[in-house]
Design a protein around this motif. Structure first.
Motif, PDB file in Angstrom:
ATOM      1  N   THR B 163       0.711   8.207 -23.007  1.00  0.00           N
ATOM      2  CA  THR B 163      -0.273   9.229 -23.318  1.00  0.00           C
ATOM      3  C   THR B 163      -0.215   9.618 -24.786  1.00  0.00           C
ATOM      4  O   THR B 163       0.853   9.785 -25.340  1.00  0.00           O
ATOM      5  CB  THR B 163      -0.010  10.463 -22.442  1.00  0.00           C
ATOM      6  N   MET B 164      -1.393   9.742 -25.379  1.00  0.00           N
ATOM      7  CA  MET B 164      -1.469  10.207 -26.767  1.00  0.00           C
ATOM      8  C   MET B 164      -2.230  11.514 -26.795  1.00  0.00           C
ATOM      9  O   MET B 164      -3.047  11.783 -25.927  1.00  0.00           O
ATOM     10  CB  MET B 164      -2.196   9.182 -27.616  1.00  0.00           C
ATOM     11  N   ILE B 165      -1.975  12.267 -27.824  1.00  0.00           N
ATOM     12  CA  ILE B 165      -2.639  13.565 -27.918  1.00  0.00           C
ATOM     13  C   ILE B 165      -3.546  13.581 -29.130  1.00  0.00           C
ATOM     14  O   ILE B 165      -3.175  13.112 -30.203  1.00  0.00           O
ATOM     15  CB  ILE B 165      -1.605  14.690 -28.008  1.00  0.00           C
ATOM     16  N   GLY B 166      -4.727  14.136 -28.949  1.00  0.00           N
ATOM     17  CA  GLY B 166      -5.625  14.304 -30.079  1.00  0.00           C
ATOM     18  C   GLY B 166      -6.708  13.243 -30.104  1.00  0.00           C
ATOM     19  O   GLY B 166      -6.469  12.085 -29.797  1.00  0.00           O
ATOM     20  N   THR B 167      -7.926  13.665 -30.430  1.00  0.00           N
ATOM     21  CA  THR B 167      -9.028  12.713 -30.541  1.00  0.00           C
ATOM     22  C   THR B 167      -9.467  12.687 -31.989  1.00  0.00           C
ATOM     23  O   THR B 167      -9.124  13.562 -32.773  1.00  0.00           O
ATOM     24  CB  THR B 167     -10.216  13.138 -29.671  1.00  0.00           C
ATOM     25  N   PRO B 173     -19.634   8.918 -28.491  1.00  0.00           N
ATOM     26  CA  PRO B 173     -19.109   8.530 -27.173  1.00  0.00           C
ATOM     27  C   PRO B 173     -19.056   7.023 -26.988  1.00  0.00           C
ATOM     28  O   PRO B 173     -18.079   6.496 -26.453  1.00  0.00           O
ATOM     29  CB  PRO B 173     -20.102   9.153 -26.189  1.00  0.00           C
ATOM     30  N   TYR B 176     -16.026   4.607 -27.837  1.00  0.00           N
ATOM     31  CA  TYR B 176     -14.869   4.461 -26.959  1.00  0.00           C
ATOM     32  C   TYR B 176     -15.064   3.337 -25.956  1.00  0.00           C
ATOM     33  O   TYR B 176     -14.147   2.944 -25.269  1.00  0.00           O
ATOM     34  CB  TYR B 176     -14.562   5.792 -26.258  1.00  0.00           C
ATOM     35  N   LEU B 204     -10.059  19.920 -33.018  1.00  0.00           N
ATOM     36  CA  LEU B 204      -9.352  20.985 -32.287  1.00  0.00           C
ATOM     37  C   LEU B 204     -10.133  21.447 -31.052  1.00  0.00           C
ATOM     38  O   LEU B 204      -9.781  22.428 -30.418  1.00  0.00           O
ATOM     39  CB  LEU B 204      -9.098  22.183 -33.209  1.00  0.00           C
ATOM     40  N   PRO B 206     -12.663  20.252 -27.440  1.00  0.00           N
ATOM     41  CA  PRO B 206     -12.946  19.128 -26.540  1.00  0.00           C
ATOM     42  C   PRO B 206     -13.975  18.197 -27.204  1.00  0.00           C
ATOM     43  O   PRO B 206     -14.893  18.682 -27.867  1.00  0.00           O
ATOM     44  CB  PRO B 206     -13.537  19.796 -25.300  1.00  0.00           C
ATOM     45  N   PRO B 207     -13.819  16.887 -27.044  1.00  0.00           N
ATOM     46  CA  PRO B 207     -14.767  15.984 -27.687  1.00  0.00           C
ATOM     47  C   PRO B 207     -16.191  16.153 -27.159  1.00  0.00           C
ATOM     48  O   PRO B 207     -16.379  16.561 -26.010  1.00  0.00           O
ATOM     49  CB  PRO B 207     -14.213  14.589 -27.334  1.00  0.00           C
ATOM     50  N   PHE B 208     -17.147  15.845 -27.995  1.00  0.00           N
ATOM     51  CA  PHE B 208     -18.584  15.861 -27.655  1.00  0.00           C
ATOM     52  C   PHE B 208     -19.052  17.243 -27.189  1.00  0.00           C
ATOM     53  O   PHE B 208     -19.796  17.363 -26.228  1.00  0.00           O
ATOM     54  CB  PHE B 208     -18.922  14.803 -26.580  1.00  0.00           C
ATOM     55  N   THR B 209     -18.594  18.291 -27.840  1.00  0.00           N
ATOM     56  CA  THR B 209     -19.024  19.634 -27.428  1.00  0.00           C
ATOM     57  C   THR B 209     -19.781  20.353 -28.541  1.00  0.00           C
ATOM     58  O   THR B 209     -19.860  21.565 -28.556  1.00  0.00           O
ATOM     59  CB  THR B 209     -17.820  20.508 -27.008  1.00  0.00           C
ATOM     60  N   GLU B 212     -22.488  22.819 -27.543  1.00  0.00           N
ATOM     61  CA  GLU B 212     -22.097  24.118 -26.977  1.00  0.00           C
ATOM     62  C   GLU B 212     -21.996  25.182 -28.066  1.00  0.00           C
ATOM     63  O   GLU B 212     -22.014  26.372 -27.785  1.00  0.00           O
ATOM     64  CB  GLU B 212     -20.751  23.985 -26.244  1.00  0.00           C
TER      65      GLU B 212
END
Lengths: 297, 615
Positions: B163-167, B173, B176, B204, B206-209, B212
């Motif tokens: 598991t890696m952290i951070g996008t 989209p 990926y 920092l 969620p991706p693709f937000t 919002e």
């Protein structure tokens, strides 16, 4: 003699159509068979397995529970925490253990002790949601400061009488099993889950995704963290399942439901789930906590 | 080699001098990429790809692309020798200021980026930049952009296990899934512009937000047109984005012509710094001066004049509006026309809200009595004496009336006859209106407690202590008891146990009562804000700055919400967004709470009038 006439019992609203796993047709929906064996109150089964590939188990869990019995009524109070660590050089297991312990420490102080001292009903005590968020934030800071190269997921379930309160960061999961239906309560903070959300792939495709292991939110990455929280009723005869991705990634929800419904006891259910995860590859650590609320408390 | 100018995930970037030119000082950048491939085969493929891409880039000739002078490989280290660009990258520019960057300047950079993207995309074979983000865009004087770090480094990257952290935050989209098309660069440019104009770091979140949090909500200086361009670039589906960088450039130029920055007649077009960190919640601000009717010119359907302040809240039943007044009367008016039907005079002012039940209306008065008045004749049916002013309103459940009094008691009486069934004694006045759920009556008291009493006996089940009095009336929603307190908080307790589930702190006392619809609690505070809170977690969904204290309890009807302010205005908001729909000014403070029926909002004002306004 009753002074007031009670309202006739209202039928609960019918649920909207959903895609949650339900029992295979022909089988009667109801309580899992293991409930026949469980005593009143909460019964907790837990396990953690290294899996078949990994050299270390980076998952951690903590359970704390008590029952106060008075006035012919049992008040269960339970705290269940699961954390899946990541990062090399043992940082993963240090991070996950630290996060789980810090949360347990805070919740015991902010919820368990006020509850046992009968101080919960005042603005002097932290509201449950605030206590959960505060505990997770403190754990995040502890991981950030103590293991800057490590990180962890964290899923917390706090059961107070008939309700369960959840706090969650990362891609471990909480499920509720009620009336023969298994429902995922937490949202995975992973890239694949987001891609599925915006229609860039189904959950099945997500499982095969090359970027499947990327989390966009985890504990210990910055000095603050956004915590998902929610609460729901836990009716008699329901179960809460917490698990790391080593389980849900390898055992599909419908098979998970089948196993939970047919197992002879809660411990047998999660032991069986771990075996299934290992049979399907076992390439990650597998941890599960199953809390069942007896059908008749 | 002169110095290290940067450190990346793959290696360092050095500033170096070309020694082959002995007579001139030519500076260059030396980009180092350390190959992480484990076996020789992977290494060989990586080096082959590196050479191929270096050759492609060497053929490019554009002022916004640094020239490639050379490349070479030493063991696992691979080097590109590039033109040295003197300047600052946009990530560093963002880090050097605390305010959003000037809108027009960002738009100008965006146009330059579109030009170079267009140049790349039109090459044969077409070239994708693949890694558009602030740190890969340099600004060299005067205000000229240069793209650095073409995605060449990726050929040396190997897939990590575990598991890696951070996008990456800026990538589209489809990237990926391994798809690289010109629309991907357009998305990443949109993401970069969103970051530059809002300071919201996509790594920092969620991706693709991006959708919002629209640009203009975080930076009001951005015009609608520019926001629309950025949001189109950020569409999930490639087909909905600009078809080419050239098309996006044209749209940006159109924005600049109109002024990418929002026009502010009262101010110069200097950009306004906003608080960088305060991006979590959106606060919609009152921009209309008070004391006038709204832009749409809301006109009352009717208005009815009484002889004193109307603090009581109107209630509508069977086409009749019932409302109390400080002129001691309970009025019955025709809901459609405002025509007077009857009035009933008590011996004191009326602050409470009428409660209509079957053929009667129940209401308390400052004369210490609770009255039951016939709805048809306006005649008295029965009275119930207390030993204090009755400001609490009546709640009827199971044919019993529950209400509080300033004599500190909560009474349960028969609704038919007014005969007392039980009474509960608190330590101070009860002005809150009770709520009933299950077998429990909930009520607040000025003695700081919220009481939960047994419906049958009036015996206390539990109580919850806040730090100040509770005038606010509790409501029951999704298993919670929600109410405000004069200790500035809104509380939500588990209705069965009285355990506090959440609290939300406002900036002043909370006298008004909450309303809840579909998991959202609406409540006003004396801090001048109307808050929408997530009922499950107590988090703010939005808040609206009404400019004046709010004591009034909001009414919700369909997608609209209504409340009065102490500034004398009735304000209507959109329930979802908290945006203002209209406002209507009256001549006095409005502690009265509105009710809505058949498309009409009824509310009292301390200017002695009852108003009926189109909803």
């Amino acid at each position: 003699m009753k002074i007031f006439r009670k309202r006739p019992t209202q039928q609960k609203k019918t649920q909207t159509a959903d895609t949650r796993p339900t029992l295979p047709s022909g089988r009667k929906a109801g309580f899992p068979s293991m409930l026949a064996q469980v005593p009143p109150g909460l019964t907790v089964a837990k396990t953690s397995h290294i899996g078949r590939i990994r050299e270390r188990n980076e998952d951690s869990f903590v359970t704390v529970d008590c029952t106060c019995y008075s006035n012919s009524e049992a008040f269960p109070l339970g705290l269940y925490i699961i954390a899946d660590g990541m990062g090399g050089h043992k940082k993963g297991e240090i991070a996950s253990a630290l996060a789980a312990q810090v949360v347990a420490n805070h919740i015991v102080h902010d919820v368990f002790i006020p509850f046992l001292c009968n101080q919960q009903q005042s603005s002097q005590s932290r509201p449950i949601n605030e206590a959960l968020v505060n505990a997770v934030e403190a754990a995040n800071l502890a991981v950030y400061q103590d293991t800057p190269e490590g990180g962890t997921t964290l899923t917390v379930a706090l059961i107070l009488r008939h309700k369960v309160y959840l706090a969650h960061v990362g891609d471990s999961r909480a499920y509720v099993l009620t009336k023969g239906t298994l429902r995922q309560l937490t949202q995975d903070h992973s890239l694949v889950a987001r891609l599925a959300d915006i229609g860039e792939g189904t959950p099945e495709e997500a499982l095969a995704h090359t970027n499947r292991n990327i989390l966009y939110r985890a504990m210990g990455q910055t000095d603050s963290v956004e915590v998902d929280t929610c609460s729901l009723d836990l009716p008699a005869g329901s179960c809460i399942l917490l698990c790391s991705d080593g389980l849900w990634d390898k055992v599909p929800d419908d098979e998970m439901l089948d196993t939970l419904m047919s197992a002879a006891s809660p411990q047998a259910a999660i032991d069986r789930l771990v075996t299934m995860a290992n049979q399907n590859g076992g390439d990650d650590n597998i941890t599960a906590i199953l809390v069942t609320r007896a059908a008749h408390s | 080699m002169i110095k290290v100018v940067g450190l990346g995930g793959m290696g360092a970037v050095y500033q170096a001098q070309d020694m082959r030119f002995t007579g001139a000082k030519r500076l260059c950048a030396l980009k180092e990429m350390i190959s992480t491939g484990r076996d020789r085969h992977t290494q060989r493929i990586a080096i082959h790809n590196f050479e191929r891409e270096a050759n492609i880039l060497a053929a490019l000739n554009h002022p916004a692309i640094p020239k490639i002078y050379d490349y070479f490989t030493q063991d696992v280290r691979n080097y590109l020798v590039l033109e040295f660009v003197e300047g600052m990258d946009l990530e560093a520019v963002l880090g050097s200021v605390r305010t959003p960057l000037p809108v027009d300047r960002v738009a100008d950079w965006a146009i330059q980026i579109c030009e170079v993207l267009s140049y790349l995309h039109l090459q044969t074979p077409r070239i994708m930049f693949r890694d558009m983000k602030p740190s890969n865009i340099m600004i060299r004087s005067p205000n000229q952009i240069v793209l650095i770090d073409f995605g060449i480094a990726r050929v040396f990257r190997t897939e990590q296990k575990g598991t890696m952290i951070g996008t990456e935050g800026y990538s589209p989209p489809e990237q990926y899934r391994g798809t690289a098309k010109p629309e991907g660069d357009i998305y990443a440019l949109g993401a970069t512009l969103h970051h530059l104009l809002t300071r919201r770091d996509p790594r920092l979140h969620p991706p693709f937000t991006f959708h919002e949090e629209p640009v203009s909500a975080l930076n009001p200086d951005v015009s609608e047109e520019l926001e629309a361009v950025i949001m189109r670039a950020l569409e999930y589906e490639t087909a909905k984005r600009f078809a080419s960088a050239e098309e996006m450039k044209a749209a940006l130029q159109e924005c600049l012509k109109k002024g990418g920055q929002k026009q502010k007649p009262e101010k110069d077009v200097e950009w306004q710094p906003t608080t960088a960190d305060n991006t979590e919640t959106v606060s919609t601000k009152n921009e209309t001066p008070s004391g006038t009717t709204g832009d749409e010119g809301i006109l009352p359907v009717w208005q009815f004049e009484c002889e004193d302040e109307v603090r009581s809240s109107p209630v509508v039943a069977d086409g009749i509006v019932y409302v109390g007044c400080y002129d001691n009367n309970l009025y019955a008016l025709d809901a459609a026309t405002g025509e007077f039907q009857w009035k009933f005079a008590t011996e004191g002012g009326i602050a409470a809200t009428p409660c209509v039940w079957k053929d009667r209306v129940l209401i308390g008065s400052e004369d210490q009595l609770l009255y039951a008045i016939s709805t048809s004749s306006g005649r008295i049916l029965w009275t119930f004496p207390t030993e204090g002013r009755v400001r609490s309103s009546v709640h009827i459940e199971f044919e019993h009336a529950f209400f509080g009094s300033d004599d500190r008691r909560l009474y349960a009486t028969k609704a038919h006859s007014g005969r007392e069934v039980w009474r509960f004694e608190a330590l101070d006045c009860i002005r809150s209106t009770p709520a009933v759920g299950g077998e429990i009556v909930y009520v607040g008291s000025e003695d700081n407690h919220l009481y939960a009493l047994d419906l049958q006996t009036g015996r206390q089940r539990w109580k919850f202590r806040t730090n100040r009095g509770i005038t606010s009336s509790p409501i029951l929603h999704q298993g919670l008891v929600v109410f405000g307190s004069s200790d500035w908080n809104v509380y939500a307790l588990d209705e069965k146990s009285g355990w506090s589930v959440w609290r939300f702190r406002t900036g002043q006392v909370v006298i008004g009562s909450p309303r809840a619809v579909d998991g959202v609690v609406f409540i006003g505070s004396a801090d001048g804000y109307l808050y929408a809170l997530d009922a499950n977690r107590g988090r703010q969904v939005w808040k609206f700055d009404a400019g004046h204290q709010i004591v009034s309890t909001p009414a919700v009807s369909g997608s609209a919400l209504y409340f009065g302010t102490i500034g004398g205005e009735v304000i209507s908001l959109d329930v979802k967004s908290g945006k203002e729909r209209w406002r209507f000014a009256t001549g006095g403070p409005m502690p009265s709470s509105p009710s809505v029926s058949d498309g009409i909002v009824y509310i009292g004002s301390n200017d002695h009038h009852v108003y009926a306004l189109p909803a």
